[in-house]
Design an enzyme around this catalytic site. Sequence first.
Site, PDB file in Angstrom:
ATOM      1  N   ASP A 173       0.813  -1.213   0.000  1.00 53.52           N
ATOM      2  CA  ASP A 173       0.000   0.000   0.000  1.00 53.52           C
ATOM      3  C   ASP A 173       0.852   1.271   0.000  1.00 53.52           C
ATOM      4  O   ASP A 173       1.100   1.859  -1.040  1.00 53.52           O
ATOM      5  CB  ASP A 173      -0.965  -0.006   1.188  1.00 53.52           C
ATOM      6  CG  ASP A 173      -2.260  -0.739   0.874  1.00 53.52           C
ATOM      7  OD1 ASP A 173      -2.665  -0.747  -0.295  1.00 53.52           O
ATOM      8  OD2 ASP A 173      -2.874  -1.286   1.801  1.00 53.52           O
ATOM      9  N   GLY A 253      24.469 -11.763   4.025  1.00 52.15           N
ATOM     10  CA  GLY A 253      25.753 -12.446   4.135  1.00 52.15           C
ATOM     11  C   GLY A 253      26.411 -12.264   5.485  1.00 52.15           C
ATOM     12  O   GLY A 253      27.236 -13.076   5.896  1.00 52.15           O
TER      13      GLY A 253
END
Length: 429
Positions: A173, A253
């Site tokens: 939205d 990572g």
Amino acid sequence: MNYAPLQGIKVVDFTSVQSGPSCTQLLAWLGADVIKIERPGTGDATRKELQFDPDEPSYYFLQLNSDKKSLALDAATPDGHEILTKLIQGCDIFIENLHPGAMDKLGFSWEEVHKLNPRCIYGSIKGFPVASQYASLKAYEPIAQVTAAAASTTGWWEGDNAVPTQSGAALGDSNTGMHMTIGLLAALMQREHTGEGVYVYQSMHNACLNLCRIKTRDQLTLDRIGYLTQFPQYPDGKFGDFVPRSGNTEGSGVLGWTYKCKGWETDPNAYVYVIFQRGAKDFELACKAFGFEDWLTNPDFNTAAARDRHKEQILARVQQWCIDKDKYEVTAALSKAGVPVGPVLSTKEIMDDPHNYDGNTLVKINQGGKIGEFVTVGVPFTMSNYQPTYGPCPTLGGNTDEVLAALGYTAEQIASFKANGTTAPLPKA
């Protein structure tokens, strides 16, 4: 100097609920003159959604419609069609988020609007791209999330609650409204060179998918090597052929996770997020901050690749370290050493923090009357030469006479529009 960047830009806002109004509110805060079209008698659906008082507009409406003008108008009547035509002929942007085909039925498709005003930029928000197999679905916030990989990659990967989970953030939205704003501003810049308005189409699905970009990155990696080292399932768990849910792992990572802090038994937000960076120097600083210097010489932990393989031991030891400290103590202690860390803050904590009332992050708007002052999120960026002002929301149709008079209509004509159902509901039989 406080020059509004959209000063002089006129916007006809034919949107409702959240995706469109979040866009047009930002345009208004940047200085545009926004006329919000609302159905006579009822207005935007959010006026009466989740109300705290049956006689007042809800906070849902108030937080999305500040500084606009409200024109009560039934564009399906002959007079309403004429009025909307005049508004479009004098505007810079026309934006709508009705269901597919609705504007065509009203006679205000992109093609028709372009004929009326070739300089007008036409913004259209829909659920899905035109070519999507799901283009006919009625799109709400969760529908955009579940069809754009947000839900399938959010939540826990095991246990009773291992279900696709939608984000608390409005990815389908308000996020769509921000994406549409970018498109409209780009179109305004383009018009400076071409002199012509364009059609800007933004789907909720694509706005949501854009924020799931790193999940498509993960899919590419998974397709290539069959596993994802940063995920908690690695190295012992099995990977399928799609990106799984990964709990609270950071995802890029580095090794990030959410840890319980003192008081978690009674406070559901007594948690902190801590990240171990991959660099050797960063890891050394973190170990010293925790008092885990033994990890610096332990081959199970002293390289980033080794830490990927021994996540469970790391998470368990950090959790033990955090459990007798509150989230603010953890944040203070680790941040001094340059460790990425932050407390999990509730909405209450955020809205009670005076530092957030800096003119943009959170703002207070005086609506007057029974509502008084309310809080909302301001313009999300700052500009060195412009500070927005934040005014109240309009009453339903509160600017109708003003807008019609500016279009050249007489007092008699304005009265007739109210009587024939164009700008006010007809009396019930």
